[in-house]
Design a protein around this motif. Structure first.
Motif, mmCIF file in Angstrom:
data_model
loop_
_atom_site.group_PDB
_atom_site.id
_atom_site.type_symbol
_atom_site.label_atom_id
_atom_site.label_comp_id
_atom_site.label_asym_id
_atom_site.label_seq_id
_atom_site.Cartn_x
_atom_site.Cartn_y
_atom_site.Cartn_z
ATOM 1 N N SER A 135 0.731 -1.165 0.077
ATOM 2 C CA SER A 135 0.048 -0.081 0.014
ATOM 3 C C SER A 135 0.723 0.978 -0.095
ATOM 4 N N LEU A 136 1.894 1.215 0.713
ATOM 5 C CA LEU A 136 2.786 2.640 0.900
ATOM 6 C C LEU A 136 3.694 2.569 -0.387
ATOM 7 N N THR A 137 4.196 1.596 -1.017
ATOM 8 C CA THR A 137 4.865 1.702 -2.361
ATOM 9 C C THR A 137 3.898 1.957 -3.279
ATOM 10 N N LEU A 138 2.638 1.486 -3.498
ATOM 11 C CA LEU A 138 1.576 1.960 -4.633
ATOM 12 C C LEU A 138 1.289 3.523 -4.316
ATOM 13 N N SER A 139 1.173 3.638 -3.178
ATOM 14 C CA SER A 139 0.582 5.036 -2.632
ATOM 15 C C SER A 139 1.658 6.286 -2.879
ATOM 16 N N LEU A 140 2.843 5.938 -2.783
ATOM 17 C CA LEU A 140 3.630 7.097 -3.201
ATOM 18 C C LEU A 140 4.117 7.287 -4.643
ATOM 19 N N ILE A 141 3.997 6.195 -5.567
ATOM 20 C CA ILE A 141 4.437 6.401 -6.747
ATOM 21 C C ILE A 141 3.100 7.377 -7.527
ATOM 22 N N GLU A 142 2.018 6.788 -7.509
ATOM 23 C CA GLU A 142 0.670 7.297 -8.300
ATOM 24 C C GLU A 142 0.675 8.818 -7.927
ATOM 25 N N PRO A 143 0.544 9.150 -6.503
ATOM 26 C CA PRO A 143 0.443 10.573 -6.326
ATOM 27 C C PRO A 143 1.538 11.444 -6.604
ATOM 28 N N THR A 144 2.674 10.950 -6.604
ATOM 29 C CA THR A 144 4.038 11.752 -7.207
ATOM 30 C C THR A 144 3.637 12.167 -8.662
ATOM 31 N N VAL A 145 3.448 11.191 -9.509
ATOM 32 C CA VAL A 145 3.096 11.454 -10.765
ATOM 33 C C VAL A 145 1.861 12.643 -10.860
ATOM 34 N N GLN A 146 0.996 12.395 -10.040
ATOM 35 C CA GLN A 146 -0.268 13.274 -10.075
ATOM 36 C C GLN A 146 0.168 14.634 -9.814
ATOM 37 N N ALA A 147 0.893 14.745 -8.797
ATOM 38 C CA ALA A 147 1.271 16.099 -8.222
ATOM 39 C C ALA A 147 2.028 16.787 -9.212
ATOM 40 N N VAL A 148 2.836 16.142 -9.914
ATOM 41 C CA VAL A 148 3.782 16.836 -10.934
ATOM 42 C C VAL A 148 2.698 17.220 -12.271
#
Length: 77
Positions: free
Chosen positions: A40-53
């Motif tokens: 959960s932590l791994t998936l949750s850090l990848i996608e929001p990081t791309v979304q933030a950019v």
């Protein structure tokens, strides 16, 4: 250059706030689906990081569009 950085501060703050909110939601959803905290932590850090950019770029594009529209209206008047 410093004035440009100061002008970007509200958008950067908004992006950071959105990023944190997105991570919390993503962790919750990913954990509900997987039941595994590390996944959960791994998936949750990848996608929001791309979304933030993407969000930051999206905000800048809309600001540019609004500025160009205002300038065109001012020039027409």
């Amino acid at each position: 250059m410093a004035r440009l950085a100061i002008a970007q501060l509200p958008t950067l703050k908004k992006t950071a706030s959105y990023y944190l909110m997105h991570i919390v939601v993503a962790i919750t959803v990913a954990y509900a689906v997987t039941g595994n905290l590390m996944v959960s932590l791994t998936l949750s850090l990848i996608e929001p990081t791309v979304q933030a950019v993407a969000f930051f770029v999206h905000e800048k594009a809309w600001s540019r569009r609004e500025r160009a529209r205002s300038e065109a209206l001012a020039a027409a008047a």
